[in-house]
Write a protein that holds these residues in place. Structure first.
Motif, PDB file in Angstrom:
ATOM      1  N   ILE A 196       0.827  -1.147   0.103  1.00 61.02           N
ATOM      2  CA  ILE A 196       0.087   0.001   0.129  1.00 61.02           C
ATOM      3  C   ILE A 196       0.778   1.241   0.003  1.00 61.02           C
ATOM      4  CG2 ILE A 196      -1.702  -1.168   1.306  1.00 61.02           C
ATOM      5  CD1 ILE A 196      -0.927   0.693   3.711  1.00 61.02           C
ATOM      6  N   GLN A 197       0.349   2.266  -0.149  1.00 59.10           N
ATOM      7  CA  GLN A 197       0.922   3.773  -0.232  1.00 59.10           C
ATOM      8  C   GLN A 197      -0.152   4.616   0.310  1.00 59.10           C
ATOM      9  OE1 GLN A 197       1.773   5.321  -4.124  1.00 59.10           O
ATOM     10  NE2 GLN A 197       2.655   7.201  -3.282  1.00 59.10           N
ATOM     11  N   GLY A 198       0.404   5.289   1.324  1.00 55.52           N
ATOM     12  CA  GLY A 198      -0.388   6.357   2.140  1.00 55.52           C
ATOM     13  C   GLY A 198       0.009   7.138   3.221  1.00 55.52           C
ATOM     14  N   ASP A 199      -0.307   8.314   3.410  1.00 54.45           N
ATOM     15  CA  ASP A 199       0.349   9.099   4.372  1.00 54.45           C
ATOM     16  C   ASP A 199       1.847   9.162   4.055  1.00 54.45           C
ATOM     17  OD1 ASP A 199       0.589  10.764   6.614  1.00 54.45           O
ATOM     18  OD2 ASP A 199       1.192   9.150   7.815  1.00 54.45           O
ATOM     19  N   GLY A 200       2.387   9.231   2.884  1.00 54.13           N
ATOM     20  CA  GLY A 200       3.764   9.548   2.435  1.00 54.13           C
ATOM     21  C   GLY A 200       4.651   8.430   2.713  1.00 54.13           C
ATOM     22  N   GLY A 204       4.714   0.334   1.543  1.00 55.83           N
ATOM     23  CA  GLY A 204       5.508  -0.776   1.828  1.00 55.83           C
ATOM     24  C   GLY A 204       4.473  -1.841   2.103  1.00 55.83           C
ATOM     25  N   VAL A 205       4.917  -3.122   2.348  1.00 61.22           N
ATOM     26  CA  VAL A 205       3.845  -4.276   2.557  1.00 61.22           C
ATOM     27  C   VAL A 205       3.399  -4.283   4.083  1.00 61.22           C
ATOM     28  CG1 VAL A 205       3.762  -6.984   2.590  1.00 61.22           C
ATOM     29  CG2 VAL A 205       5.232  -5.779   0.790  1.00 61.22           C
ATOM     30  N   VAL A 206       2.156  -4.527   4.056  1.00 55.29           N
ATOM     31  CA  VAL A 206       1.486  -4.334   5.477  1.00 55.29           C
ATOM     32  C   VAL A 206       1.759  -5.595   6.102  1.00 55.29           C
ATOM     33  CG1 VAL A 206      -0.751  -4.299   6.848  1.00 55.29           C
ATOM     34  CG2 VAL A 206      -0.532  -2.920   4.704  1.00 55.29           C
ATOM     35  N   VAL A 207       2.433  -5.390   7.517  1.00 51.16           N
ATOM     36  CA  VAL A 207       2.955  -6.421   8.252  1.00 51.16           C
ATOM     37  C   VAL A 207       1.916  -6.617   9.410  1.00 51.16           C
ATOM     38  CG1 VAL A 207       4.782  -7.240  10.017  1.00 51.16           C
ATOM     39  CG2 VAL A 207       5.577  -6.096   7.758  1.00 51.16           C
ATOM     40  N   GLU A 208       1.485  -5.582  10.029  1.00 56.27           N
ATOM     41  CA  GLU A 208       0.476  -5.692  11.147  1.00 56.27           C
ATOM     42  C   GLU A 208      -0.262  -4.254  11.270  1.00 56.27           C
ATOM     43  OE1 GLU A 208       1.696  -7.155  15.215  1.00 56.27           O
ATOM     44  OE2 GLU A 208       1.461  -5.110  15.856  1.00 56.27           O
ATOM     45  N   ARG A 249       2.207  -1.420  10.954  1.00 52.37           N
ATOM     46  CA  ARG A 249       3.510  -1.498  10.649  1.00 52.37           C
ATOM     47  C   ARG A 249       3.716  -2.204   9.233  1.00 52.37           C
ATOM     48  NH1 ARG A 249       6.552  -5.564  12.774  1.00 52.37           N
ATOM     49  NH2 ARG A 249       4.816  -6.884  13.572  1.00 52.37           N
ATOM     50  N   LEU A 250       4.807  -1.564   8.498  1.00 54.12           N
ATOM     51  CA  LEU A 250       5.083  -1.649   6.986  1.00 54.12           C
ATOM     52  C   LEU A 250       6.474  -2.315   6.910  1.00 54.12           C
ATOM     53  CD1 LEU A 250       3.258   1.436   5.548  1.00 54.12           C
ATOM     54  CD2 LEU A 250       2.263  -0.655   5.900  1.00 54.12           C
ATOM     55  N   ARG A 251       6.604  -2.835   5.941  1.00 50.45           N
ATOM     56  CA  ARG A 251       7.997  -3.270   5.545  1.00 50.45           C
ATOM     57  C   ARG A 251       8.275  -2.676   4.066  1.00 50.45           C
ATOM     58  NH1 ARG A 251       7.677  -8.172   6.095  1.00 50.45           N
ATOM     59  NH2 ARG A 251       7.479  -8.835   4.016  1.00 50.45           N
ATOM     60  N   SER A 252       9.110  -1.896   3.776  1.00 48.53           N
ATOM     61  CA  SER A 252       9.445  -1.482   2.313  1.00 48.53           C
ATOM     62  C   SER A 252      10.071  -2.617   1.616  1.00 48.53           C
ATOM     63  CB  SER A 252      10.285  -0.185   2.232  1.00 48.53           C
ATOM     64  OG  SER A 252      11.765  -0.445   2.720  1.00 48.53           O
ATOM     65  N   SER A 253       9.962  -2.364   0.052  1.00 45.53           N
ATOM     66  CA  SER A 253      10.634  -3.485  -0.560  1.00 45.53           C
ATOM     67  C   SER A 253      12.116  -3.469  -0.415  1.00 45.53           C
ATOM     68  CB  SER A 253      10.150  -3.130  -2.089  1.00 45.53           C
ATOM     69  OG  SER A 253      10.858  -1.619  -2.414  1.00 45.53           O
ATOM     70  N   SER A 254      12.659  -2.410   0.174  1.00 47.27           N
ATOM     71  CA  SER A 254      14.147  -2.483   0.411  1.00 47.27           C
ATOM     72  C   SER A 254      14.565  -2.904   1.772  1.00 47.27           C
ATOM     73  CB  SER A 254      14.642  -1.138   0.241  1.00 47.27           C
ATOM     74  OG  SER A 254      14.291  -0.198   1.243  1.00 47.27           O
ATOM     75  N   PRO A 284       5.289  -0.629  -7.532  1.00 51.47           N
ATOM     76  CA  PRO A 284       5.452  -0.359  -5.847  1.00 51.47           C
ATOM     77  C   PRO A 284       7.036  -0.345  -5.245  1.00 51.47           C
ATOM     78  CG  PRO A 284       3.854  -2.410  -6.751  1.00 51.47           C
ATOM     79  CD  PRO A 284       4.795  -1.772  -8.019  1.00 51.47           C
ATOM     80  N   GLU A 285       7.690  -0.883  -6.279  1.00 57.26           N
ATOM     81  CA  GLU A 285       9.279  -0.935  -5.783  1.00 57.26           C
ATOM     82  C   GLU A 285       9.791   0.399  -6.041  1.00 57.26           C
ATOM     83  OE1 GLU A 285      11.702  -4.097  -6.912  1.00 57.26           O
ATOM     84  OE2 GLU A 285      13.734  -2.816  -6.562  1.00 57.26           O
TER      85      GLU A 285
END
Length: 283
Positions: free
Chosen positions: A127-131, A134-138, A145-150, A277-278
């Protein structure tokens, strides 16, 4: 009252209430560990239950943890002789004060519930939001919590995410790939279009409906700007985008008739208005 008598008050109280104090401490300690175990069990086992949305697990585990801790503290105070009515009165007054002081925190809790209820995002989706992206983790009680592609850890408060426009790159089953191609105006446009369409149609990941198409997007000086559009299944988006971009450049350089200068002027790249996304996560 002498100083000695004053100092003897806590000693006397401890002597008379030693067993109650030990019991209260034991209740708090047991509640602490029970809260941790319960939260961990809910977080791990709830997603395995049939028909239960895994997005509920983090929020419910945190709510259960804090609920058990509050119950343990109230029980411990009861053992020490504090009346339940007094505890409830204090909790009510404290709750009102906390609610006024922590309005943003309560807003995060409400936003977390809305994110879970309406499901604009889900665990595992990009997702992308609030600037942030990343992938939603929790989806937690207070933040997401998100995790970016890097591989970067990202934490954003639920309220900020809920109040912003959310772009979900994973929700729809298919996505459109846009590849911008710029060629000198001396190059045969019709032949360029045939080459690009052949590459797209030859890729098994490209969906036949809607059919791939190539159109002239604009003219810039001595360059003709074209765009290749093709639809793919969402999981195949990135690999197909990179593959078509590379194959288009190689094929155009190999098959088009023109001078070395003309071929050097051929540029191919993803459309920046429809980023991958990346690209978003790494920005």
């Amino acid at each position: 009252m002498t100083i000695t008598q004053f100092l003897m008050i806590p000693v006397t109280w401890l002597t008379l209430n030693a067993l109650s104090l030990l019991a209260a401490i034991a209740v708090v300690v047991a509640g602490w560990y029970l809260a941790r175990l319960t939260a961990r069990a809910i977080k791990q086992l709830l997603p395995l239950a049939y028909g239960v949305d895994k997005n509920f697990a983090p929020l419910l585990s945190q709510a259960a943890r804090y609920g058990i801790l509050i119950f343990a503290v109230v029980t411990a105070l009861n053992l020490l002789g504090v009346a339940s009515t007094s505890i409830l009165a204090v909790l009510g007054a404290a709750g009102l004060a906390v609610a006024l002081a922590l309005q943003n925190t309560l807003a995060n809790i409400a936003a977390g519930i809305m994110l879970i209820w309406l499901r604009p995002i889900a665990i595992g989706e990009f997702i992308q939001g609030d600037g942030v992206a990343g992938v939603v983790v929790e989806i937690g009680l207070f933040g997401t919590r998100l995790r970016s592609s890097s591989g970067l850890y990202i934490f954003t408060p639920n309220q900020k995410l809920w109040a912003s426009a959310i772009t979900n790159h994973s929700r729809e089953p298919r996505r459109r790939i846009d590849v911008n191609v710029s060629v000198p105006d001396t190059i045969d446009i019709a032949k360029s279009r045939k080459i690009l369409l052949r590459i797209a149609n030859a890729d098994k990941r490209v969906l036949p409906d809607p059919i791939p198409n190539v159109h002239v997007d604009s003219f810039s000086g001595a360059a003709v700007n074209m765009q290749l559009r093709a639809w793919v299944a969402t999981p195949d988006y990135l690999e197909t985008l990179y593959g078509l971009t590379e194959q288009a450049k190689i094929a155009l350089n190999r098959e088009l008739v023109g001078s070395k200068e003309d071929k050097a002027g051929i540029t191919v790249g993803p459309n920046p208005d429809n980023p991958s996304p990346e690209t978003q996560a790494g920005s």
